[in-house]
Structures are given as structure tokens and as C-alpha cells.
Design a protein around this motif. Structure first.
Motif, PDB file in Angstrom:
ATOM      1  N   ARG A 152      55.077  51.389  63.959  1.00  0.00           N
ATOM      2  CA  ARG A 152      54.843  50.773  62.641  1.00  0.00           C
ATOM      3  C   ARG A 152      53.914  49.579  62.764  1.00  0.00           C
ATOM      4  O   ARG A 152      54.011  48.806  63.710  1.00  0.00           O
ATOM      5  N   VAL A 153      53.059  49.449  61.781  1.00  0.00           N
ATOM      6  CA  VAL A 153      51.994  48.449  61.820  1.00  0.00           C
ATOM      7  C   VAL A 153      51.994  47.682  60.497  1.00  0.00           C
ATOM      8  O   VAL A 153      51.767  48.278  59.438  1.00  0.00           O
ATOM      9  N   VAL A 154      52.285  46.390  60.561  1.00  0.00           N
ATOM     10  CA  VAL A 154      52.242  45.585  59.339  1.00  0.00           C
ATOM     11  C   VAL A 154      50.779  45.359  58.961  1.00  0.00           C
ATOM     12  O   VAL A 154      49.994  44.883  59.780  1.00  0.00           O
ATOM     13  N   VAL A 155      50.423  45.735  57.751  1.00  0.00           N
ATOM     14  CA  VAL A 155      49.047  45.599  57.273  1.00  0.00           C
ATOM     15  C   VAL A 155      49.044  44.554  56.158  1.00  0.00           C
ATOM     16  O   VAL A 155      49.734  44.710  55.155  1.00  0.00           O
ATOM     17  N   GLN A 156      48.285  43.481  56.365  1.00  0.00           N
ATOM     18  CA  GLN A 156      48.209  42.432  55.346  1.00  0.00           C
ATOM     19  C   GLN A 156      46.735  42.152  55.066  1.00  0.00           C
ATOM     20  O   GLN A 156      46.117  41.283  55.666  1.00  0.00           O
ATOM     21  N   LEU A 157      46.187  42.949  54.164  1.00  0.00           N
ATOM     22  CA  LEU A 157      44.768  42.826  53.818  1.00  0.00           C
ATOM     23  C   LEU A 157      44.640  42.723  52.305  1.00  0.00           C
ATOM     24  O   LEU A 157      45.420  43.313  51.562  1.00  0.00           O
ATOM     25  N   GLY A 158      43.638  41.981  51.875  1.00  0.00           N
ATOM     26  CA  GLY A 158      43.383  41.866  50.442  1.00  0.00           C
ATOM     27  C   GLY A 158      42.564  43.039  49.948  1.00  0.00           C
ATOM     28  O   GLY A 158      42.554  44.121  50.558  1.00  0.00           O
ATOM     29  N   ASN A 159      41.872  42.830  48.837  1.00  0.00           N
ATOM     30  CA  ASN A 159      41.102  43.916  48.238  1.00  0.00           C
ATOM     31  C   ASN A 159      39.737  44.020  48.899  1.00  0.00           C
ATOM     32  O   ASN A 159      38.719  43.641  48.326  1.00  0.00           O
ATOM     33  N   ILE A 160      39.751  44.531  50.113  1.00  0.00           N
ATOM     34  CA  ILE A 160      38.513  44.725  50.869  1.00  0.00           C
ATOM     35  C   ILE A 160      38.472  46.174  51.357  1.00  0.00           C
ATOM     36  O   ILE A 160      39.517  46.816  51.510  1.00  0.00           O
ATOM     37  N   ALA A 161      37.253  46.645  51.604  1.00  0.00           N
ATOM     38  CA  ALA A 161      37.077  48.054  51.973  1.00  0.00           C
ATOM     39  C   ALA A 161      37.902  48.424  53.206  1.00  0.00           C
ATOM     40  O   ALA A 161      38.429  49.542  53.303  1.00  0.00           O
ATOM     41  N   GLU A 162      38.033  47.468  54.142  1.00  0.00           N
ATOM     42  CA  GLU A 162      38.757  47.780  55.383  1.00  0.00           C
ATOM     43  C   GLU A 162      40.224  48.123  55.131  1.00  0.00           C
ATOM     44  O   GLU A 162      40.849  48.786  55.956  1.00  0.00           O
ATOM     45  N   PHE A 163      40.768  47.678  54.001  1.00  0.00           N
ATOM     46  CA  PHE A 163      42.136  48.102  53.684  1.00  0.00           C
ATOM     47  C   PHE A 163      42.235  49.622  53.800  1.00  0.00           C
ATOM     48  O   PHE A 163      43.194  50.173  54.345  1.00  0.00           O
ATOM     49  N   PHE A 164      41.194  50.307  53.300  1.00  0.00           N
ATOM     50  CA  PHE A 164      41.236  51.769  53.221  1.00  0.00           C
ATOM     51  C   PHE A 164      40.933  52.425  54.563  1.00  0.00           C
ATOM     52  O   PHE A 164      41.596  53.388  54.947  1.00  0.00           O
ATOM     53  N   SER A 165      39.937  51.903  55.302  1.00  0.00           N
ATOM     54  CA  SER A 165      39.659  52.521  56.607  1.00  0.00           C
ATOM     55  C   SER A 165      40.841  52.299  57.550  1.00  0.00           C
ATOM     56  O   SER A 165      41.162  53.163  58.368  1.00  0.00           O
ATOM     57  N   VAL A 166      41.519  51.156  57.406  1.00  0.00           N
ATOM     58  CA  VAL A 166      42.673  50.880  58.270  1.00  0.00           C
ATOM     59  C   VAL A 166      43.849  51.786  57.911  1.00  0.00           C
ATOM     60  O   VAL A 166      44.408  52.462  58.776  1.00  0.00           O
ATOM     61  N   VAL A 167      44.233  51.825  56.636  1.00  0.00           N
ATOM     62  CA  VAL A 167      45.451  52.599  56.346  1.00  0.00           C
ATOM     63  C   VAL A 167      45.224  54.102  56.559  1.00  0.00           C
ATOM     64  O   VAL A 167      46.096  54.789  57.090  1.00  0.00           O
ATOM     65  N   PHE A 168      44.039  54.605  56.212  1.00  0.00           N
ATOM     66  CA  PHE A 168      43.801  56.032  56.485  1.00  0.00           C
ATOM     67  C   PHE A 168      43.676  56.278  57.989  1.00  0.00           C
ATOM     68  O   PHE A 168      44.059  57.342  58.480  1.00  0.00           O
ATOM     69  N   GLY A 169      43.174  55.291  58.730  1.00  0.00           N
ATOM     70  CA  GLY A 169      43.148  55.406  60.194  1.00  0.00           C
ATOM     71  C   GLY A 169      44.566  55.495  60.745  1.00  0.00           C
ATOM     72  O   GLY A 169      44.871  56.331  61.601  1.00  0.00           O
ATOM     73  N   LEU A 170      45.439  54.636  60.230  1.00  0.00           N
ATOM     74  CA  LEU A 170      46.836  54.668  60.687  1.00  0.00           C
ATOM     75  C   LEU A 170      47.476  56.011  60.335  1.00  0.00           C
ATOM     76  O   LEU A 170      48.127  56.643  61.173  1.00  0.00           O
ATOM     77  N   PHE A 171      47.276  56.451  59.081  1.00  0.00           N
ATOM     78  CA  PHE A 171      47.849  57.751  58.682  1.00  0.00           C
ATOM     79  C   PHE A 171      47.373  58.864  59.621  1.00  0.00           C
ATOM     80  O   PHE A 171      48.140  59.711  60.056  1.00  0.00           O
ATOM     81  N   ARG A 172      46.060  58.848  59.899  1.00  0.00           N
ATOM     82  CA  ARG A 172      45.468  59.910  60.711  1.00  0.00           C
ATOM     83  C   ARG A 172      46.080  59.924  62.103  1.00  0.00           C
ATOM     84  O   ARG A 172      46.258  60.981  62.712  1.00  0.00           O
ATOM     85  N   ALA A 173      46.429  58.746  62.618  1.00  0.00           N
ATOM     86  CA  ALA A 173      46.992  58.646  63.962  1.00  0.00           C
ATOM     87  C   ALA A 173      48.503  58.873  63.966  1.00  0.00           C
ATOM     88  O   ALA A 173      49.129  58.861  65.025  1.00  0.00           O
ATOM     89  N   GLY A 174      49.100  59.056  62.780  1.00  0.00           N
ATOM     90  CA  GLY A 174      50.556  59.188  62.717  1.00  0.00           C
ATOM     91  C   GLY A 174      51.256  57.845  62.854  1.00  0.00           C
ATOM     92  O   GLY A 174      52.467  57.775  63.058  1.00  0.00           O
TER      93      GLY A 174
END
Ligand code: AMP
Ligand code: DBH
Length: 552
Positions: A87-109
Motif C-alpha cells: 500500500r502506498v499513501v498518495v498525497q498529491l493535489g490537482n496535478i497531472a502526476e496524480f494520474f500517472s502515479v495512481v494508474f502506475g500503482l494500479f498497473r503494478a498491483g
């Protein structure tokens, strides 16, 4: 489909289980389609690679670009030693990296735990402990706050958080841009029935609870929301509220928009001065706001310099929108209002786009799904008559059956037959429309942010000059409700309210939880038996305060 597989050694498994007969029903009805987050994004990237997925200031990422970045980060996280299931705590505001990070995490399981930018060490440490997180992703600085300091404090308090990844200047940590690797060799997509992420509850009693949502159930909720809210590939969705919040994420939210192949525009702040120019520039068609912000937009719109005529739908929810405000949306903003009454635990209600004005203005909508089971019951659990107020219980294809790692909350919050006790008091009208009347518990709904009275009382009780304290919600014209602390000082010296507030901030809690008002009292009223529940005490203090003319 690959089996869920055991969690990394020692971690408490992440589960969200519906009884088999329910799961079969939800699958047979076509709600659960075995889609996953990486699965749908990969598909959109293949179907419309050049279409713009994310707009963040001057940056525009196509679907192909977003997917490429997500896969690179997925491989990067795994290359750094994280294992699927962590599990990875993600604390990002409204920036594009929010999406590359969370979809990256999803992709890696890997499993994101969504924190809000306003959260500070006491909340972040709690999430990390409860989720048994091993990593934390933050931006370097945002809105004048340095999140690398928070990362240091977190690693000192919760050493199990081995990795810190920073968007921007990393300091001693890992830069997100270095957290990339070749995607060949990535594991298969996660199981659609597995828990995709942990969302945060607003916290009704005590600390926030963690809400495990599966790929299947959550994707159903926003796919169905898209239909109800008219979101298609041609839509442009503005994220005005914090992206990690469940409302702008899924009702229909940025996730709904991405599922539709639409464009997501990120607003760094929700105020009209920031949002209106973006609406004009990007021809935004739909967005969501909490009531106080909707009122600000209504106030600002008549004198606006920007063309916001592209806006077709405004969703308002998170707290009750008054009929007076609701009535003004179409005449002033020129778009259709959709009231939305939802919760990160599941159940979401919408007024429908073609509902009569009277329903749109006066109700908080009806459930998404024909298989949402909604009960309105009295204190003993017996159903009340239609139109009578009662406790709202909910069960269905996207409403959780349990929180993560919290037996006490689970015993309290779910009935024996699996209904979630929402804590809300509602009336149900013909057609299943709900009108929110209030709530049973003692939390404060401050402009859509839910604050647990107990959590804040516990903080204040740690102050050496505080003998006792009760936190009470007070009606507020702008915020809907504000928080008021009634404090009995320890000894004769009363601390200054401003000093108490500053002390609370120093303890590291989200700013919105610091009481709006502090009132010192000599003692609390007690019954003849000298025994009074906290709940009763808060109710009395509120009544006395309002009677004395202290309202909004
Ligand atoms: P949470 O469980 O933290 O996601 O917060 C969800 C709660 O927010 C609901 O149970 C309601 O108390 C409140 N809420 C959300 N939308 C509305 C609305 N439109 N009107 C009134 N209360 C709302
Ligand atoms: O307040 C909420 O949590 C909320 C409001 C509207 C929500 O989670 C949602 C819609 O999905």
C-alpha cells in the motif's frame, strides 16, 4: 484473470467480500464486468491515443502519453522493491502526476491510499499505520507547504514507510521522474474483484476509517454515473475539488471522464477566479462543487469576464444544498443542476438531468442502481412510512460491506445482514428520491469536509491548559456548519483562542479541523446523576448557544 494471490508477507489482507449470491446477481446484471483500472486505460489509449486525457496548466497529456507514463512508473515502483499488494499513501493535489502515479500503482498491483493535500502528520501517520503502507508519494511543495518535511516526520513515526517518492525536487528522497523503468515484464493486470485502493472516510467517530473499493464495484459506480450525468467522449470534466476526494473522483468524476475517453481539466483551486478562465479556455462541460463553492460561483457569475456558456451540468453535493441556492443555478450559470448525495463507502444518489425543477431543487436525488437497496428505519431498525424521517441504511453493488482493519467500526457501521449504516437521517419520497434531514452522529460537515467531534476533542484534551472540551457543529450561512469548541480551562489561566488554534496546527492536523470558534465555559451542565453522554452534552451546548442567539 489471475488469482488475487497472497499479500506480501505479514500484511493484513485487503478484502471486500459480498456474499456469493449477491456477487452472482451483480455480475449477471452486468454491473460487474471484470474491468480493471489499468485495463480500461490501456483500452482508451489504444482506441484514441491522440485524444487529450489530462490538462494541467500548459501541459496536455494524450491518452497514449498518460498510459506510457503509468506503465513506466509501474515498472519503476516494482524495480525499487515494492511488491504487488503493498500500500502506498498518495498525497498529491490537482496535478497531472496524480494520474500517472495512481494508474502506475494500479498497473503494478500496488494499492493507493488516498490522502488529501490538507492532511498533516497526525492523519498521514494514521493512514500509513492502518494501511500498513510501505511508500508515500508527495509533491515537493504545494500551496506554500513543504511535503518533504511531512515525509521526514512520517518516516520517523512510521519506519515501515521505506520509500518516499517526490514530484519535483526530491531532496534526500526519490524523484518521481527517476521512478521509471521499461514496462516489459510487468505482472498481469490485477484481479477485477480485488481491492484497487483505499479511500478515506470523513470520520464520524474517532479517526478516519479506510474504505477498500474493488475494481469491479468502483468502475461500475462511475460508468453508471456517466450515463446519469451525460458524460461521453466529447465531455470536458473540470476537477475543481481535490482530486483525491471521492466526489470529484467518481461522481462521475475524473475517473468517470477517463473511462468515457473524455478530457479531464485540472483546476489548481476551486474559486471562480481560477476556474472560470479554465472553463472558457477548455470549453468545460461538467464539474462538481460543494455548496459553499457553488454559492461563490453564483455570486461571481453575473460580473464575470469569462465565457462559461460551455458548462452544461453542475453537480453539487458533499453537504446539503439549500433550495434557495439550487433555484439560482440555471438562471445564473445557465446550466443544469444535478444534486448528488454520496459517500466514499458507496451509495450515490443523483437528481436526473430531465427531472422536474421541483425534484432538482428540493431533493438530493435517487440511487444510481436498480439494485441499490435503501432502507429508512427508526431507532429500533423498523422501516418508517414513506415521507417520514429515519436512519438511512444502504446495501448494493458498489456499497462496502466492511472497512479495512477496524473491527470496532465494522461492528458499529454494518447491520447483521450487510447494510451500511450511513449515519444520515433522510426522508424518502415517491420514486425513491431522498431528502437529507440531518444525521445521527456527532460529526461536523464543514463545507463538505466531515470532521469527527471526538477526534478534535482528543487533540484538545492533550493541551495542558484544557480540562475538558466538547466540539459542536453550529449552523453557518456560508460553510453550512462550522465547528465550535466549548472549553473548560485547567486552572484559572485561560489560553488565548488564537494560541490554542496555533497549537493545534502545530500538532499536525488538517487545517479544516481546527475549530472555527472557541468559547470558554466554567463548567458543563450535568444531570442530577452527574452523568451525561458526550452526545447529549454536545446537543445541549448547541441548543443553549443557538438559544442565546449565537447562530450564523
Ligand atoms: P463520507 O462518508 O466521508 O464520504 O461522507 C459522506 C457523507 O457526506 C454522507 O453520509 C452525508 O452525511 C454527507 N453528504 C454527501 N452529500 C450530501 C448531500 N448532497 N446532502 C447532504 N449531505 C451530504
Ligand atoms: O461527501 C461525499 O463523500 C460525496 C458526495 C457526493 C461522495 O463521496 C460522492 C458524491 O461520491
Amino acid at each position: 484473470m489471475n488469482p488475487p494471490g497472497p499479500p506480501p508477507t505479514g500484511l493484513r489482507p485487503l478484502r471486500q467480500d459480498w456474499p456469493a449470491e449477491f456477487a452472482e446477481r451483480y455480475r449477471a446484471a452486468g454491473y460487474w464486468r471484470s474491468e480493471t483500472f489499468p485495463g480500461f486505460l490501456r483500452q482508451r489509449a489504444a482506441e484514441r491515443p491522440e485524444a487529450i486525457a489530462i490538462v494541467d496548466r500548459e501541459r496536455r497529456w494524450s491518452y497514449a502519453e498518460l498510459w506510457r507514463r503509468a506503465e513506466a512508473h509501474a515498472a519503476g515502483f516494482l524495480a525499487r522493491g515494492l511488491r504487488p499488494g503493498e500500500r502506498v499513501v498518495v498525497q498529491l493535489g490537482n496535478i497531472a502526476e496524480f494520474f500517472s502515479v495512481v494508474f502506475g500503482l494500479f498497473r503494478a498491483g500496488l494499492v493507493p491510499v488516498y490522502a488529501l493535500p490538507a492532511h498533516r502528520i497526525s492523519e498521514i501517520a494514521h493512514f500509513a499505520r492502518r494501511a500498513e503502507a510501505s511508500a508515500y508519494v508527495v509533491a515537493d511543495r504545494q500551496d506554500g507547504f513543504d511535503y518533504r518535511d511531512l515525509a521526514r516526520a512520517l518516516q520517523a513515526e512510521v519506519p515501515a514507510v521505506r520509500h518516499v517518492v517526490v514530484v519535483g525536487e526530491p531532496g534526500e528522497f526519490t524523484a518521481l521522474e527517476d521512478c521509471v523503468a521499461a514496462p516489459e515484464g510487468l505482472p498481469p493486470d490485477p484481479d477485477p474483484q480485488s481491492v484497487a485502493f483505499l479511500q478515506i472516510s470523513g470520520g464520524s467517530t474517532g479517526l478516519s476509517k479506510l474504505i477498500p473499493r474493488t475494481h469491479d464495484d468502483y468502475i461500475y459506480s462511475f460508468r453508471a454515473s456517466n450515463e446519469i450525468c451525460g458524460v461521453t467522449a466529447d465531455s470536458v470534466f473540470l476537477v475543481a475539488l481535490p482530486a483525491a476526494h471521492n466526489f470529484p473522483m467518481s461522481s462521475p468524476g475524473h475517473m468517470g471522464a477517463l473511462h468515457a475517453g473524455a478530457r479531464v481539466v485540472l483546476s489548481p483551486a476551486p474559486d471562480p477566479a481560477t476556474a472560470f478562465p479554465l472553463i472558457e479556455r477548455e470549453r468545460v462541460t461538467i464539474t462538481g462543487l460543494v455548496p459553499p463553492l457553488a454559492l461563490l460561483w453564483l455570486q461571481a457569475a453575473p460580473a464575470r469576464r469569462h465565457d462559461i456558456s460551455s458548462l452544461q451540468v453542475l453537480l453539487v453535493g458533499g453537504a446539503k444544498f439549500t433550495p434557495e441556492g439550487a433555484k439560482r443555478v440555471r438562471p445564473v450559470l445557465g446550466c443544469t443542476l444535478q444534486q448528488v448525495f454520496g459517500m466514499a463507502e458507496g451509495l450515490v444518489n443523483y437528481t436526473r438531468l430531465d427531472d422536474p425543477e421541483e425534484i432538482i431543487v428540493n431533493t438530493q436525488g435517487r440511487p444510481i442502481s436498480p439494485d441499490d437497496e435503501v432502507l429508512v428505519v427508526d431507532d429500533l431498525g423498523n422501516p418508517v412510512a414513506e415521507g417520514e424521517a429515519g436512519h438511512l441504511l444502504a446495501r448494493g453493488p458498489y456499497t462496502i460491506r466492511a472497512y479495512h482493519n477496524d473491527d470496532a467500526a465494522n461492528a458499529r457501521s454494518f447491520t447483521a445482514d450487510g447494510y451500511y449504516r450511513t449515519g444520515d437521517i433522510v426522508k424518502r419520497l415517491p420514486g425513491g428520491y431522498l431528502v437529507v434531514q440531518g444525521r445521527a452522529g456527532d460529526h461536523i460537515n464543514r463545507a463538505g469536509e466531515k470532521i469527527s467531534a471526538e477526534e478534535i476533542e482528543d487533540h484538545l484534551l492533550a493541551h495542558p491548559d484544557v480540562f475538558d472540551v466538547a466540539i459542536v457543529s453550529i449552523p453557518d450561512d456560508f460553510l453550512g456548519e462550522r465547528s465550535c469548541a466549548f472549553v473548560i480551562a485547567q486552572g484559572s489561566e485561560r489560553p488565548r483562542p488564537a494560541a490554542l488554534k496555533a497549537w493545534m496546527r502545530q500538532r499536525g492536523i488538517a487545517d479544516f479541523k481546527v475549530p472555527d470558534q472557541i468559547i470558554f465555559v466554567e463548567r458543563f451542565a450535568t444531570t442530577a446523576a452527574l452523568k451525561i453522554s458526550r452526545k447529549e452534552l454536545r446537543a445541549r451546548l448547541r441548543a443553549e448557544f443557538l438559544q442565546a442567539g449565537g447562530a450564523a
